[in-house]
Design a protein around this motif. Structure first.
Motif, PDB file in Angstrom:
ATOM      1  N   ALA A  48      10.756   5.449 -15.309  1.00  0.00           N
ATOM      2  CA  ALA A  48      10.757   6.899 -14.651  1.00  0.00           C
ATOM      3  C   ALA A  48      10.112   7.148 -13.563  1.00  0.00           C
ATOM      4  O   ALA A  48      10.792   7.661 -12.320  1.00  0.00           O
ATOM      5  N   THR A  49       8.918   6.602 -13.609  1.00  0.00           N
ATOM      6  CA  THR A  49       8.244   6.890 -12.266  1.00  0.00           C
ATOM      7  C   THR A  49       8.565   6.017 -10.935  1.00  0.00           C
ATOM      8  O   THR A  49       8.769   6.552  -9.909  1.00  0.00           O
ATOM      9  N   VAL A  50       8.949   4.732 -11.355  1.00  0.00           N
ATOM     10  CA  VAL A  50       9.581   4.003 -10.388  1.00  0.00           C
ATOM     11  C   VAL A  50      10.947   4.360  -9.831  1.00  0.00           C
ATOM     12  O   VAL A  50      11.092   4.233  -8.727  1.00  0.00           O
ATOM     13  N   ALA A  51      11.774   5.003 -10.814  1.00  0.00           N
ATOM     14  CA  ALA A  51      12.933   5.342 -10.313  1.00  0.00           C
ATOM     15  C   ALA A  51      12.716   6.495  -9.399  1.00  0.00           C
ATOM     16  O   ALA A  51      13.607   6.829  -8.499  1.00  0.00           O
ATOM     17  N   MET A  52      11.888   7.372  -9.716  1.00  0.00           N
ATOM     18  CA  MET A  52      11.810   8.584  -8.944  1.00  0.00           C
ATOM     19  C   MET A  52      11.071   8.266  -7.626  1.00  0.00           C
ATOM     20  O   MET A  52      11.316   8.774  -6.538  1.00  0.00           O
ATOM     21  N   ALA A  53      10.219   7.089  -7.383  1.00  0.00           N
ATOM     22  CA  ALA A  53       9.860   6.673  -6.142  1.00  0.00           C
ATOM     23  C   ALA A  53      10.990   6.301  -5.437  1.00  0.00           C
ATOM     24  O   ALA A  53      10.840   6.518  -4.003  1.00  0.00           O
ATOM     25  N   ASN A  54      11.834   5.454  -6.047  1.00  0.00           N
ATOM     26  CA  ASN A  54      13.151   5.076  -5.332  1.00  0.00           C
ATOM     27  C   ASN A  54      13.914   6.178  -4.706  1.00  0.00           C
ATOM     28  O   ASN A  54      14.185   6.104  -3.542  1.00  0.00           O
ATOM     29  N   LYS A  55      14.185   7.287  -5.347  1.00  0.00           N
ATOM     30  CA  LYS A  55      14.818   8.467  -5.051  1.00  0.00           C
ATOM     31  C   LYS A  55      14.071   9.336  -3.895  1.00  0.00           C
ATOM     32  O   LYS A  55      14.560   9.616  -2.961  1.00  0.00           O
ATOM     33  N   THR A  56      12.668   9.321  -3.914  1.00  0.00           N
ATOM     34  CA  THR A  56      11.693   9.979  -3.248  1.00  0.00           C
ATOM     35  C   THR A  56      12.088   9.414  -1.555  1.00  0.00           C
ATOM     36  O   THR A  56      12.115   9.922  -0.596  1.00  0.00           O
ATOM     37  N   THR A  57      12.060   8.008  -1.718  1.00  0.00           N
ATOM     38  CA  THR A  57      12.131   7.252  -0.664  1.00  0.00           C
ATOM     39  C   THR A  57      13.152   7.441   0.097  1.00  0.00           C
ATOM     40  O   THR A  57      13.072   7.405   1.447  1.00  0.00           O
ATOM     41  N   TYR A 116       0.895  -1.257   0.010  1.00  0.00           N
ATOM     42  CA  TYR A 116       0.030  -0.037  -0.028  1.00  0.00           C
ATOM     43  C   TYR A 116       0.697   0.998  -0.055  1.00  0.00           C
ATOM     44  O   TYR A 116       0.724   2.179  -0.722  1.00  0.00           O
ATOM     45  N   LEU A 117       2.027   1.314   0.775  1.00  0.00           N
ATOM     46  CA  LEU A 117       2.814   2.359   1.036  1.00  0.00           C
ATOM     47  C   LEU A 117       3.514   2.624  -0.403  1.00  0.00           C
ATOM     48  O   LEU A 117       3.680   3.741  -0.804  1.00  0.00           O
ATOM     49  N   ARG A 118       3.886   1.459  -1.188  1.00  0.00           N
ATOM     50  CA  ARG A 118       4.588   1.468  -2.265  1.00  0.00           C
ATOM     51  C   ARG A 118       3.827   1.968  -3.240  1.00  0.00           C
ATOM     52  O   ARG A 118       4.069   3.003  -4.181  1.00  0.00           O
ATOM     53  N   SER A 119       2.554   1.751  -3.560  1.00  0.00           N
ATOM     54  CA  SER A 119       1.646   2.116  -4.351  1.00  0.00           C
ATOM     55  C   SER A 119       1.376   3.733  -4.264  1.00  0.00           C
ATOM     56  O   SER A 119       1.339   4.459  -5.404  1.00  0.00           O
ATOM     57  N   LEU A 120       1.122   4.283  -3.167  1.00  0.00           N
ATOM     58  CA  LEU A 120       1.090   5.689  -2.704  1.00  0.00           C
ATOM     59  C   LEU A 120       2.151   6.391  -3.276  1.00  0.00           C
ATOM     60  O   LEU A 120       1.983   7.399  -3.936  1.00  0.00           O
ATOM     61  N   LEU A 121       3.518   5.966  -3.172  1.00  0.00           N
ATOM     62  CA  LEU A 121       4.479   6.801  -3.565  1.00  0.00           C
ATOM     63  C   LEU A 121       4.636   6.704  -5.156  1.00  0.00           C
ATOM     64  O   LEU A 121       5.145   7.616  -5.802  1.00  0.00           O
ATOM     65  N   VAL A 122       4.272   5.519  -5.934  1.00  0.00           N
ATOM     66  CA  VAL A 122       4.480   5.309  -7.133  1.00  0.00           C
ATOM     67  C   VAL A 122       3.296   6.356  -7.677  1.00  0.00           C
ATOM     68  O   VAL A 122       3.588   6.937  -8.768  1.00  0.00           O
ATOM     69  N   VAL A 123       2.123   6.245  -7.226  1.00  0.00           N
ATOM     70  CA  VAL A 123       1.081   7.218  -7.700  1.00  0.00           C
ATOM     71  C   VAL A 123       1.512   8.904  -7.671  1.00  0.00           C
ATOM     72  O   VAL A 123       0.969   9.724  -8.574  1.00  0.00           O
ATOM     73  N   GLY A 124       2.041   9.139  -6.522  1.00  0.00           N
ATOM     74  CA  GLY A 124       2.427  10.122  -6.356  1.00  0.00           C
ATOM     75  C   GLY A 124       3.442  10.809  -7.515  1.00  0.00           C
ATOM     76  O   GLY A 124       3.472  11.933  -7.731  1.00  0.00           O
ATOM     77  N   MET A 125       4.416   9.914  -7.630  1.00  0.00           N
ATOM     78  CA  MET A 125       5.323  10.097  -8.692  1.00  0.00           C
ATOM     79  C   MET A 125       4.699  10.254 -10.119  1.00  0.00           C
ATOM     80  O   MET A 125       5.378  10.984 -10.903  1.00  0.00           O
ATOM     81  N   THR A 126       3.888   9.474 -10.023  1.00  0.00           N
ATOM     82  CA  THR A 126       3.149   9.438 -11.578  1.00  0.00           C
ATOM     83  C   THR A 126       2.431  10.887 -11.820  1.00  0.00           C
ATOM     84  O   THR A 126       2.549  11.263 -13.020  1.00  0.00           O
TER      85      THR A 126
END
Length: 339
Positions: free
Chosen positions: A312-321, A273-283
């Motif tokens: 790019a979205t997943v990479a940005m989620a990784n960086k944001t984490t 759930y937390l991972r999906s929130l971050l990916v949606v935010g980066m989308t």
């Protein structure tokens, strides 16, 4: 015999305890009822207690910690390699005792009552969102059988349901029209309840200063920020941001051997759930980058030039984490680098 380590197998009513001494001899391996659990541990001198993370694990960890014991929670997948042949509660506890003594074992931080209260909001909201999605898919498919098309998107379906409830009559048999009317009522009730949960989450987010710090990060809103606080607290259980990203499953799977590095897709481990929130935010951030490139970071712009949007979205989620971990552990807001 002085017991130094105890493995505890949790259940709803029946529990299994496995105790070993400093000489690694088995002191006991016996079942306990729910009413016997706390009196049993109150008579034992403080020792190390290990449990698998499961339902009620954090509750019992807090109770046993209050009695003076040291409690460590282990993910079940890390206990599995220590199982012997067969399957029973006694065998499970022997494996947990063996796993907790490994020097490289990783443990789960014990959540507070406040964290679990906030998590209950997210779990309830997530349940209702999934039910609403199922209802929308069923409603769209049902009316399509009669040649009625509902455009994709939540807003379009909500508009359709509102029109049905305000008296719009479709050219359908009476039975079908009654069914669609009832489903529309159910959909609007679910939608209103979800809105209540979202408003309650925003209210809770305003009361926590750490949520305000996380909201300074681009792509992290009130819902995502408060979910992170509920999930990991202050983040000090991770040594660095990469550990947090790996815990969320946003790092590539490593299958290297013989000096040859081979990285695969992201592991998708940890809190889905937390991972999906971050990916949606980066989308959303990627969409903003395409519509307003002058506001976007140079790193994300250059990444979109030679990588697909989802990568790019997943990479940005990784960086944001990693940024999230730094903001939490340093207790200071995020500042965008100008250089």
């Amino acid at each position: 015999m002085q017991v130094t380590t105890i493995g505890l197998d949790l259940a709803k009513n029946g529990f299994q305890v496995h105790g070993i001494t400093e000489d690694e001899e088995v002191a006991f391996n016996r079942p306990l009822s729910r009413g016997q659990l706390l009196p049993f541990f109150s008579k034992i001198k403080p020792c190390l207690i290990s449990m698998e993370t499961c339902s009620s694990a954090h509750h019992w960890a807090r109770e046993l910690t209050a009695l003076g014991h040291e409690v460590r929670l282990i993910p079940p997948m890390y206990v599995k390699p220590y199982f012997k042949r067969g399957k029973s509660d006694a065998i499970d506890e022997a494996a947990i005792c063996e796993a907790v003594m490994r020097p490289t074992m990783r443990f789960v931080a014990i959540k507070t009552v406040e964290q679990q209260a906030l998590l209950s909001l997210y779990r309830a909201r997530d349940l209702l969102v999934r039910q609403r999605t199922q209802l929308i898919n069923s409603l769209r498919g049902m009316v399509a059988e009669f040649g009625v098309y509902i455009a994709r998107g939540l807003a379009r379906v909500i508009d359709f349901a509102e029109n049905i409830l305000t008296g719009e009559v479709l050219d359908l048999p009476d039975v079908a029209h009654e069914v669609i009317h009832n489903l529309s009522e159910h959909l609007m009730a679910l939608h209103a309840r979800i809105r209540w949960y979202e408003d309650r989450l925003k209210q809770v987010a305003k009361e926590d200063a750490r949520v305000g710090l996380l909201r300074t990060i681009p792509g992290v809103g009130a819902v995502t920020a408060s979910a992170i606080i509920a999930g990991i607290g202050d983040g000090h259980q991770f040594r660095n941001g990469r550990e947090f990203a790996a815990w969320l499953g946003l790092t590539p799977s490593n299958k290297s051997s013989g000096g040859k590095e081979k990285l695969g897709r992201i592991t998708k481990m940890g809190d889905q759930y937390l991972r999906s929130l971050l990916v949606v935010g980066m989308t959303h951030l990627v969409r903003q980058t395409r519509s307003h490139p002058e506001r976007a970071s140079k790193w994300l712009t250059s990444l979109l030039e030679h990588k697909p949007a989802r990568v790019a979205t997943v990479a940005m989620a990784n960086k944001t984490t990693r940024i999230v971990w730094a903001v939490l552990t340093r207790n200071e807001p995020y500042t965008l680098r100008t250089a």
